[in-house]
Scaffold this motif. Structure first.
Motif, short mmCIF file in Angstrom:
data_model
loop_
_atom_site.label_atom_id
_atom_site.label_comp_id
_atom_site.label_asym_id
_atom_site.label_seq_id
_atom_site.Cartn_x
_atom_site.Cartn_y
_atom_site.Cartn_z
N GLY A 25 80.66 48.37 19.88
CA GLY A 25 80.39 49.78 21.31
C GLY A 25 81.35 50.38 20.73
N SER A 26 82.62 50.15 20.56
CA SER A 26 82.77 51.73 20.20
C SER A 26 82.54 51.42 18.52
N ALA A 27 82.46 50.96 17.47
CA ALA A 27 82.38 51.36 16.84
C ALA A 27 80.96 52.39 15.98
N ILE A 28 79.49 50.94 17.34
CA ILE A 28 78.16 52.45 17.04
C ILE A 28 78.37 53.37 18.18
N GLY A 29 78.66 55.20 18.13
CA GLY A 29 78.61 55.76 18.78
C GLY A 29 77.83 56.48 18.46
N LEU A 30 77.79 58.48 18.84
CA LEU A 30 77.64 59.08 17.70
C LEU A 30 77.60 59.44 16.85
N GLY A 31 79.00 58.52 15.92
CA GLY A 31 79.27 59.20 14.45
C GLY A 31 78.23 58.39 13.96
N ASN A 32 77.90 57.22 14.45
CA ASN A 32 76.09 56.86 13.71
C ASN A 32 75.03 58.10 14.40
N LEU A 105 92.62 63.34 20.49
CA LEU A 105 92.11 64.94 20.52
C LEU A 105 90.27 64.33 19.62
N ILE A 106 89.85 63.26 19.37
CA ILE A 106 88.66 62.58 18.76
C ILE A 106 88.24 62.97 20.65
N LEU A 107 88.29 62.05 20.62
CA LEU A 107 87.82 61.87 22.86
C LEU A 107 87.80 63.58 22.92
N PHE A 229 85.83 55.70 8.42
CA PHE A 229 86.91 55.76 9.15
C PHE A 229 86.34 56.02 10.49
N PHE A 230 85.48 57.11 10.66
CA PHE A 230 85.46 57.39 12.40
C PHE A 230 84.45 56.81 12.85
N THR A 231 83.79 56.61 12.14
CA THR A 231 81.96 54.95 12.57
C THR A 231 83.08 53.50 12.87
N LEU A 232 83.19 53.33 11.73
CA LEU A 232 83.98 51.70 12.39
C LEU A 232 85.47 52.07 13.53
N SER A 233 85.01 53.48 13.77
CA SER A 233 86.83 53.17 15.34
C SER A 233 87.70 52.85 14.04
N LEU A 234 88.53 53.70 12.23
CA LEU A 234 89.40 52.42 12.17
C LEU A 234 90.73 54.05 11.99
N GLY A 235 91.70 53.82 11.97
CA GLY A 235 92.90 54.89 11.44
C GLY A 235 93.49 55.22 12.62
N MET A 236 93.21 54.72 13.64
CA MET A 236 93.58 55.11 15.25
C MET A 236 94.52 54.65 16.20
N GLY A 237 93.87 53.09 15.69
CA GLY A 237 94.79 51.97 16.45
C GLY A 237 93.43 51.23 17.92
N ALA A 238 92.29 51.85 17.49
CA ALA A 238 91.23 51.17 18.24
C ALA A 238 90.50 49.92 17.83
N MET A 239 90.74 49.32 17.00
CA MET A 239 90.61 48.02 16.79
C MET A 239 91.05 47.26 16.90
N ILE A 324 85.25 55.09 25.49
CA ILE A 324 86.42 54.08 26.53
C ILE A 324 87.16 53.19 25.37
N SER A 325 86.96 53.17 23.95
CA SER A 325 87.67 52.65 23.13
C SER A 325 88.76 54.07 22.86
N LEU A 326 88.67 54.97 22.95
CA LEU A 326 89.22 56.08 22.54
C LEU A 326 90.30 56.83 23.84
N LEU A 327 90.07 56.56 24.48
CA LEU A 327 90.75 56.49 26.25
C LEU A 327 91.64 55.71 26.28
N MET A 388 92.91 63.23 9.67
CA MET A 388 94.13 62.61 10.77
C MET A 388 94.52 61.16 10.10
N LEU A 389 92.77 60.78 10.44
CA LEU A 389 92.68 58.95 10.38
C LEU A 389 92.39 58.56 9.19
N PRO A 390 92.45 58.81 8.13
CA PRO A 390 92.70 58.61 6.45
C PRO A 390 93.70 58.32 6.65
#
Ligand code: TRP
Length: 452
Positions: A25-32, A105-107, A229-239, A324-327, A388-390
């Motif tokens: 759910g975190s990964a699949i979103g507007l990114g996809n 910033l992303i949120l 990175f964005f689409t898999l929710s990586l690089g900022m500690g969400a996973m 919600i994963s971002l927040l 920032m994510l990379p």
């Protein structure tokens, strides 16, 4: 090192499926559904897609496993996790800080785009009609009206805050189980329609899967990496944070593969669907951020609200499980490390993010960025996704490969076998080098390349 005794107070996913659903759910979103098709159009199609797929496999997947390992090992937020695995004053906690700033910033801009999706639920109820130009004009009208953009941004941010206050685990598990399969089914239906019943299907497939490397620019390669990175929710500690609510028994390699696979599948399906429409109706592939809002409604004008209303509801829901994963990342730091209550942390930080988002909601507020006048939405998106994510991912990867104790890694991974050795090899050399080179390339700083 903390042990599992913390688990009970912090709460856990109810089931293994619970974690997979939440992470997917975190990964699949507007990114996809919004971003992947639009940037694929901007950067010229097939070659961009190929680089993106490489990035998912060689950089994204190992990094997702790395984040899950840190999270599950420490059961902490990103800042606390780096401290726990190193020491209290560790410089590595900066990686966690960078992640929290990225999430913030992303949120802020994510919520604005998600707001457009909610607005389109209501536009769908009225229905789309008139010429293609008129349907596309509705989008321009929405984004150039600060009043409506801010209104929908307010609605979306309000929903996100309300869910995060309630604690994310119960709600997400229940709703995701029903709505995610529905989104998949609807997208599948639309894709089949696009492929079989329009004139754009074949062209869409060749646009997406026949690489033309002459169209690939330095910026395109950097964006393909950033998007992985964005689409898999990586690089900022969400996973990492979601992994911290994970139980020990589950197999994190399998879970990481499942999440990455489903995420990629949905993106490609959205791409095929949207480009079938683009080519069928002779629209512009490189239309930019408005692409889905300006192409799908042309089709929906014929199918009616029965398809379009569910579509935009499901899109908004997919955005919500990501926001919600971002927040949650931002909030979990203030709860764990500063001992704020969940209510206080969510209201204050959510409120600040909401206010920052207003910059992105007002399209006429522009700044000079990389040689052109741009809205804040594009600026925030570019900086967070492509830098920032990379950089956050690069640091996480170096940390796991070179600093995190071997014993901690092996226990999380479950064995010292060939798979483990392979992963460590990737994380030590291949992934960091690849990320580093792509960042330099994006800045046009590689010594042996010629840049115009
Ligand atoms: N992956 C989400 C999407 O594709 C967005 C998202 C959620 C995200 N959490 C994140 C992006 C953490 C980067 C980092 O829409």
């Amino acid at each position: 090192m903390s042990d599992n005794s913390q688990t009970s107070t912090r709460g856990n996913w109810g089931t293994r499926v619970g974690f997979v659903l939440a992470a997917t759910g975190s990964a699949i979103g507007l990114g996809n559904i919004w971003k992947f098709p639009y940037i694929t159009g901007v950067y010229g199609g097939g070659a961009f897609v190929l680089v993106y797929l490489f990035c998912v496999l060689l950089i994204g997947l190992p990094l997702m496993i790395a984040e899950l390992m840190i999270g599950r090992r420490t059961q902490k937020n990103p800042v606390g996790a780096f401290k726990a695995l190193h020491h209290e004053k560790s410089i590595w906690q900066m990686t966690g800080w960078l992640g929290i700033a990225s999430g913030f910033l992303i949120l802020s801009f994510y919520s604005v785009v998600a707001g457009w999706a909610i607005a389109y639920i209501f536009k769908s109820i009225v229905g789309f009609s008139g010429t293609t130009e008129m349907i596309q004009g509705q989008f321009i009208e929405l984004v150039t009206s600060p009043k409506s953009s801010i209104l929908w941004h307010t609605v979306f941010m309000g929903l996100t805050i309300a869910i995060v206050i309630g604690g994310i685990k119960k709600g997400i598990e229940r709703w995701s189980k029903i709505l995610m399969p529905l989104l998949f089914a609807l997208l599948l239906g639309l894709m089949i329609y696009g492929l079989a019943f329009t004139h754009g299907g074949v062209q869409a497939l060749s646009f997406l899967f026949k690489p033309d490397f002459s169209k690939l620019t330095a910026e395109g390669i950097l964006s393909a990496l950033g998007h992985a990175f964005f689409t898999l929710s990586l690089g900022m500690g969400a996973m990492l944070t979601y992994g911290s609510y994970m139980k020990r028994e589950t197999n994190l390699i399998k879970d990481a593969i499942t999440v990455s696979f489903l995420d990629t599948l949905i993106a490609l399906m959205a791409g095929v669907t949207i480009f079938s429409m683009v080519f069928n109706y002779n629209l512009e592939p490189a239309a930019g951020p408005g692409l889905i809002f300006q192409t799908l409604p042309v089709l929906f004008a014929q199918t009616g609200p029965w398809i379009s209303v569910p579509f935009f509801i499901l899109l908004s829901f997919a955005a919500l499980t990501s926001s919600i994963s971002l927040l949650e990342v931002v909030v979990s730091y203030f709860i764990d490390e500063r001992k704020w209550s969940r209510m206080k942390a969510t209201l204050i930080l959510g409120g600040m993010i909401y206010l920052t988002g207003i910059l992105s909601a007002v399209a006429s507020w522009q700044v000079m960025f990389r040689g052109k006048e741009q809205g804040w939405l594009d600026v925030f998106d570019f900086v967070t996704t492509n830098y920032m994510l990379p950089i956050g991912g690069l640091l996480t990867c170096i940390f796991v490969a070179w600093v995190m104790p071997d014993k901690d890694k092996v226990e999380e991974f479950g064995s010292r076998g060939i798979m483990y050795q392979g992963l460590i090899l990737l994380l030590r050399f291949v992934t960091p080098l690849a990320v580093f080179i792509v960042i330099l390339h994006g800045l046009e700083l590689l010594p042996f390349m010629e840049y115009k």
